[in-house]
Design a protein around this motif. Structure first.
Motif, PDB file in Angstrom:
ATOM      1  N   LYS D 136       0.830  -1.201   0.000  1.00  0.00           N
ATOM      2  CA  LYS D 136       0.000   0.000   0.000  1.00  0.00           C
ATOM      3  C   LYS D 136       0.869   1.258   0.000  1.00  0.00           C
ATOM      4  O   LYS D 136       0.641   2.185  -0.776  1.00  0.00           O
ATOM      5  N   GLN D 137       1.864   1.277   0.865  1.00  0.00           N
ATOM      6  CA  GLN D 137       2.761   2.444   0.926  1.00  0.00           C
ATOM      7  C   GLN D 137       3.465   2.667  -0.411  1.00  0.00           C
ATOM      8  O   GLN D 137       3.594   3.797  -0.882  1.00  0.00           O
ATOM      9  N   GLU D 143       5.349   4.090  -6.626  1.00  0.00           N
ATOM     10  CA  GLU D 143       6.400   3.183  -7.089  1.00  0.00           C
ATOM     11  C   GLU D 143       5.907   2.193  -8.154  1.00  0.00           C
ATOM     12  O   GLU D 143       6.720   1.557  -8.820  1.00  0.00           O
ATOM     13  N   LEU D 144       4.601   2.089  -8.330  1.00  0.00           N
ATOM     14  CA  LEU D 144       4.060   1.294  -9.448  1.00  0.00           C
ATOM     15  C   LEU D 144       3.703   2.189 -10.630  1.00  0.00           C
ATOM     16  O   LEU D 144       3.221   1.700 -11.651  1.00  0.00           O
ATOM     17  N   SER D 277       5.482  -3.769 -10.847  1.00  0.00           N
ATOM     18  CA  SER D 277       4.528  -4.788 -10.425  1.00  0.00           C
ATOM     19  C   SER D 277       4.827  -5.241  -9.008  1.00  0.00           C
ATOM     20  O   SER D 277       5.969  -5.168  -8.546  1.00  0.00           O
ATOM     21  N   LEU D 278       3.786  -5.746  -8.342  1.00  0.00           N
ATOM     22  CA  LEU D 278       3.911  -6.320  -7.010  1.00  0.00           C
ATOM     23  C   LEU D 278       3.252  -7.686  -6.990  1.00  0.00           C
ATOM     24  O   LEU D 278       2.182  -7.868  -7.588  1.00  0.00           O
ATOM     25  N   VAL D 279       3.864  -8.632  -6.309  1.00  0.00           N
ATOM     26  CA  VAL D 279       3.314  -9.977  -6.194  1.00  0.00           C
ATOM     27  C   VAL D 279       3.365 -10.414  -4.733  1.00  0.00           C
ATOM     28  O   VAL D 279       4.386 -10.235  -4.065  1.00  0.00           O
ATOM     29  N   SER D 292      10.595  -3.251 -10.751  1.00  0.00           N
ATOM     30  CA  SER D 292      10.624  -1.850 -11.147  1.00  0.00           C
ATOM     31  C   SER D 292      11.187  -1.730 -12.543  1.00  0.00           C
ATOM     32  O   SER D 292      12.294  -2.202 -12.823  1.00  0.00           O
ATOM     33  N   SER D 293      10.435  -1.078 -13.405  1.00  0.00           N
ATOM     34  CA  SER D 293      10.937  -0.872 -14.766  1.00  0.00           C
ATOM     35  C   SER D 293      11.967   0.246 -14.791  1.00  0.00           C
ATOM     36  O   SER D 293      12.529   0.536 -15.840  1.00  0.00           O
TER      37      SER D 293
END
Lengths: 378, 378, 378, 378
Positions: D136-137, D143-144, D277-279, D292-293
């Motif tokens: 969430k932070q 950051e996405l 992306s986050l997984v 992170s791209s």
């Protein structure tokens, strides 16, 4: 309980929780007295951690007739004196690892608990990680075969990998006794002896990679600690690496280091037997990987066992449904549950002070080997 | 072979390698003629890729009596015409996926190969990833049980996730036909049909997340492509997501996207049956994860099968010893090995043009569902 | 090419493929002559592997003026003689590892190539796994920091973990020279030297866990081999484990074994530097894990780099788009591409025969240490 | 606390532990009264779980002026009545999820807490898994990127995948309300709303794969439960699968099932944004994977963040040093810490009853969509 720092927090929690999660234990724990040298700190600890009474004199605790168990979480160099006094007073004794500052002390402690006939245990809590306890069961059932070839383990951390990290007390020999050797190598030695067997001979090397560090400018400790400009000597080992043989012929290959960036509390081992292999990593401590050479050939591979099934996995019945993992401090609760039963039944459970003593002997042998640059027999 | 781009490189390699690694095939491949529209490019391709002759007129290849196999790797909109002519000329036909631009074309192609009685195959190479072929074998042996509940798959890439990525031809409907739908959704549909069964009904949605992109200032293509200042319309889908039911009652849940950062060629599926589950990820294509509910309870978990054992795993005998993985292009070599055998024996192997046709029907149904915002029966 | 077994298959493939995938090389390879002792076997090999001519006399190849490169894939004990003759004949020489049967032979080979001034290379193909080449680049750029603390590596297999596995030639010292030591320990030594630096001192142990095995009843070899009732002596090592120091102060901890069930071709290493760490596992050879202590603290962790991006990762431009992995034999193609360039330019590339010689010295030192049970300086 | 089963155990633990691990909270919890219908069971629960008083009448708890907080862990169909009464009595209310049996009830509950102005929270404990809170932070910090394209989530279990598993109460609609939908789909909906935003429209399907099950012959429940010979109807859903759109344009693709062998409490999600992306996977709940791209191209990949660093990761300061993981019940302690602060400050924290109401609306819409076989707008 004597002591109130990091281990004091973990131990207090375990005493608080043990009857809550193991409601069928034969005894109920009462958290009587916590003891520490600093009166205000021990008062605060008692309040936060849930102890009834406080004292600054450990002898009072040992002499208190209403107390059955003495739990020692103080620095290493005080274990022997307290434990021996507690044994003489007829108390059951639980002692943080490493048992003592050396073999001589440890022998005295073993003699004391034997003479007194008291229940004793050294707190190698990692033995009661459910995945490790499962590994033990599987090895005993022969699921790795009748012979073990390799025990390869590593305990890696990274908290001092930065050369600018200050000279905290754990890096000073006079206080800490040793560096990685007694602090973390001790754990993977104990796990090896638990899972594979007794060690026959060792050959090792130890190193202090960063020999000078900034002297700490305040009482701070731990990862956020800051150092000043003045430099001081690091007098403990930064890493230890050793090879050896178990009495059963298996190879031992172990390494402990605080210089492995990205490894926070990375206790890993791989055990290879004649029928299969086991792999463990503490950072994923709810998992155990198992390879069986007896599975159908087209489906062989490492099985990633999520060790959370209360129906079949050790200690899990006390906790949550399958798939709901447990954490670090649960290993203490599991340990204390077995210890409480042991005290109630008057019969020690592993790892006893005797185990603690043998661990000391192995540690000593590695240190000697490192100095003499030769193999040392146990 | 008609065509010489990315797929031309992969196909040529497979033709070159197939007899080298499958030396017991009933026929030996000769790489006769490569055909493309640009004379100098096709000359260069022939030299690099290993073809004897070149031509710019595909009809000459089809009419060449010395040629037995026509391999079509041209853009989508030319498949039907070439394949039908090849079938009429009595050639065995291998056609890149998707088979055609739509159901009507695909039906004509199926009719043509049937009428001509020629061996035909649509090149869904992912069926012959050893791990996928193993999954098929395990399902057929009943290792997942007698019923499948879920097929959940995703084909995710990230090459256009950056909104500044230019408007390459694959993003224009008039050339590419569709975006993720025909390009990558087609693959996971085909795998689902191969592994689980025929699809009964679908309900989906499609989206173009980035509707305008910079027009490319030169002929460049691919990840390094650069766009200018002028913007143009993206006329294909960026992502498609759909749910559905197989005829056997299993749930289908599939998604294809080019907007998943970090996913390069992430073809993943999980299949849950009444006795176990299988999990696959193309980016680790030499592995297959299998869970069996019939394993001893204390050792259950996903087994990470390294599918490299020539003794028991499909296609691996042709390659290297266990533990030595294979790569992307090997899936074509495996496919072509089966196709060469099929041609030699005069008997098509899956996936045939018929499979290609059914895949088209599923693609059409999802597209229709997305437009009508309703369920569509197959 | 002299030799036509397992390595012959891998090398022939690399010669066939190298110009296909690296079309910009300064020279084009022609696969002239393959040489082996058994005339019918070498005929068959030539046909399957794609060689024009065959011979049973390696001297004919070495003397053939139309041949520029001699590729040696024969058993270990013949390397020196062939390589020295080839050097004298002015040929570029590519030699399988280990370079020789011992230090003396290796020194003669180095002297020969130096005297002749010919391009030479020892085929440590694992240096040109893209992930390993990337690791090298990252270390050289300083991404691990200015100091390395640990190189911990293991090469583990399991093909003889079953004591009933027969006494194949690889388990006989007179043919194989050594067991795990020269066969697989050699590889992780070479990688350590490539990535971390020269080794200063070593201390090791070697063991033959299973000292007797059933004598093979036929010519069979490999995993499916069967033994009869009669037993014979295993005369090579089953495992070797050693510790040591690099000249730059880093710890070395390496182990090679064929007794690790579940490990097929498990070449793993972890390198810890003052700013970060790298982790590699050959069974997932398209990946490299990297930890940077300089990343924002809340996002630190091991990054799982999928080393398949032709735009930025070494050797990948030759292969497929990102996310499409490559396999074992590609490491040879990459190696041969660099060697072809070296030959064309008349300038050797690493690893040269000199590297092969140093590797021999390290192997010898470990063997000596194991016998003398003491540390050995290099 | 009203209720004392599975959730009662988790909640009691959290009340016991919250001030121990969060010693700086503005208030100290006293565990006053536990309430349940069965007098002897509630007595036993009080003793094991650590409550002072017991009662069988929840109204007495609500009316007790010495009590500030009402914690509702009873079955779903009693939440509304108790919560509304508690609000009217001016108590702070913490209510287990799902908030109510349907939208109407949930609206009444929201109205009640608003009218009374009391602090309220629905116990979606998974929001306070440190890895989820970190996600969430990171999303909030951008950051996405500024846009999210996909939220793909699955909550998979396997406890009823065996058709012989008996007809426990959770499989009966009159008691449980729904199956996977309210029980587990609710959680991944809540996480989606928390992390990505409000949902705009949905289209789903629900299924009862096994329509008849053996009637349980005794009061047993859970994984070890046994059924008799007589069969009864399963009246809840076994699985639900749905697609949808968030108001911000992101795709939603969610699935909840109890038929995925090997998945124990497998809450997974992947979120793809314009920059990364986050997984997440609950079975490894101390980890979060981030791509992170914007990282240097040669090092891009998913970073496996071990979310245990008290210095930078949410909630971890309360627990152990880095690398020492926490478990399931800690998510409740974290949640209760925030709730205690909220009560002390008189200001609700997310997720409030309002969140619970919106979750109900989404659940209702999916159910309606499944029945009407069409898209439903929220």
């Amino acid at each position: 309980m004597i002591g109130y720092n990091f281990m004091g927090k973990a131990h207090s929690n375990a005493w608080r929780q043990v009857n809550r999660f193991f409601p069928d234990l034969p005894a109920t724990v009462e958290m009587a007295t916590i003891c520490g040298r600093n009166p205000s700190a021990v008062e605060k600890a008692a309040s936060v951690l849930g102890w009834k009474n406080t004292t600054t004199d450990w002898r009072k605790v040992v002499e208190d007739p209403s107390i059955d168990i003495i739990d020692i979480t103080t620095p290493n160099d005080t274990h022997a004196e307290i434990a021996i006094a507690a044994a003489k007073a007829g108390k059951a004794v639980l002692c943080e690892k490493p048992l003592a500052k050396g073999v001589a002390e440890a022998e005295a402690m073993v003699a004391a608990v034997k003479a007194a006939g008291v229940v004793n245990m050294v707190c190698h809590n990692y033995r009661r990680i459910p995945a490790v306890a499962l590994a033990k069961q599987m090895i005993e059932k022969g699921e790795l075969g009748d012979r073990i070839f390799h025990y390869r383990a590593r305990y890696a951390q990274d908290w001092i990998a930065d050369p600018k990290f200050p000279l905290v007390w754990r890096l000073k020999k006079e206080i800490a006794g040793s560096g990685t050797h007694g602090d973390i190598n001790a754990h993977i030695i104990d796990l090896g002896r638990y899972l594979v067997g007794e060690i026959d001979e060792v050959c090792g090397m130890m190193e202090t990679f960063v020999k000078e560090r900034p002297i700490q400018d305040e009482a701070g400790e731990g990862l956020g600690a800051k150092g000043g400009q003045k430099m001081g000597q690091v007098t403990v080992d930064d890493a230890v690496s050793w090879i050896g043989r178990f009495k059963n012929g298996a190879f031992a290959n172990l390494e402990a280091t605080r210089f492995a960036h990205g490894r926070k509390n990375h206790i890993t081992f791989e055990i290879n037997g004649s029928k299969g292999s086991l792999v463990f990593d503490f950072e994923d401590m709810n998992r155990l990987k198992f390879f069986s050479s007896e599975a159908p050939a087209h489906r062989q591979g490492f099985t990633d066992i999520l060790v959370t099934d209360g129906g079949v996995h050790p200690y899990l019945k006390a906790w949550w449904p399958g798939g709901h993992i447990i954490g670090y401090e649960h290993t203490f609760v599991n340990t204390f549950a077995d210890f409480v039963t042991a005290v109630a039944e008057g019969k020690s459970v592993q790892p006893t002070f005797e185990d603690g003593l043998i661990n000391e002997k192995v540690l000593d042998a590695i240190e000697e080997s490192s100095k003499s640059r030769s193999w040392v027999k146990l």
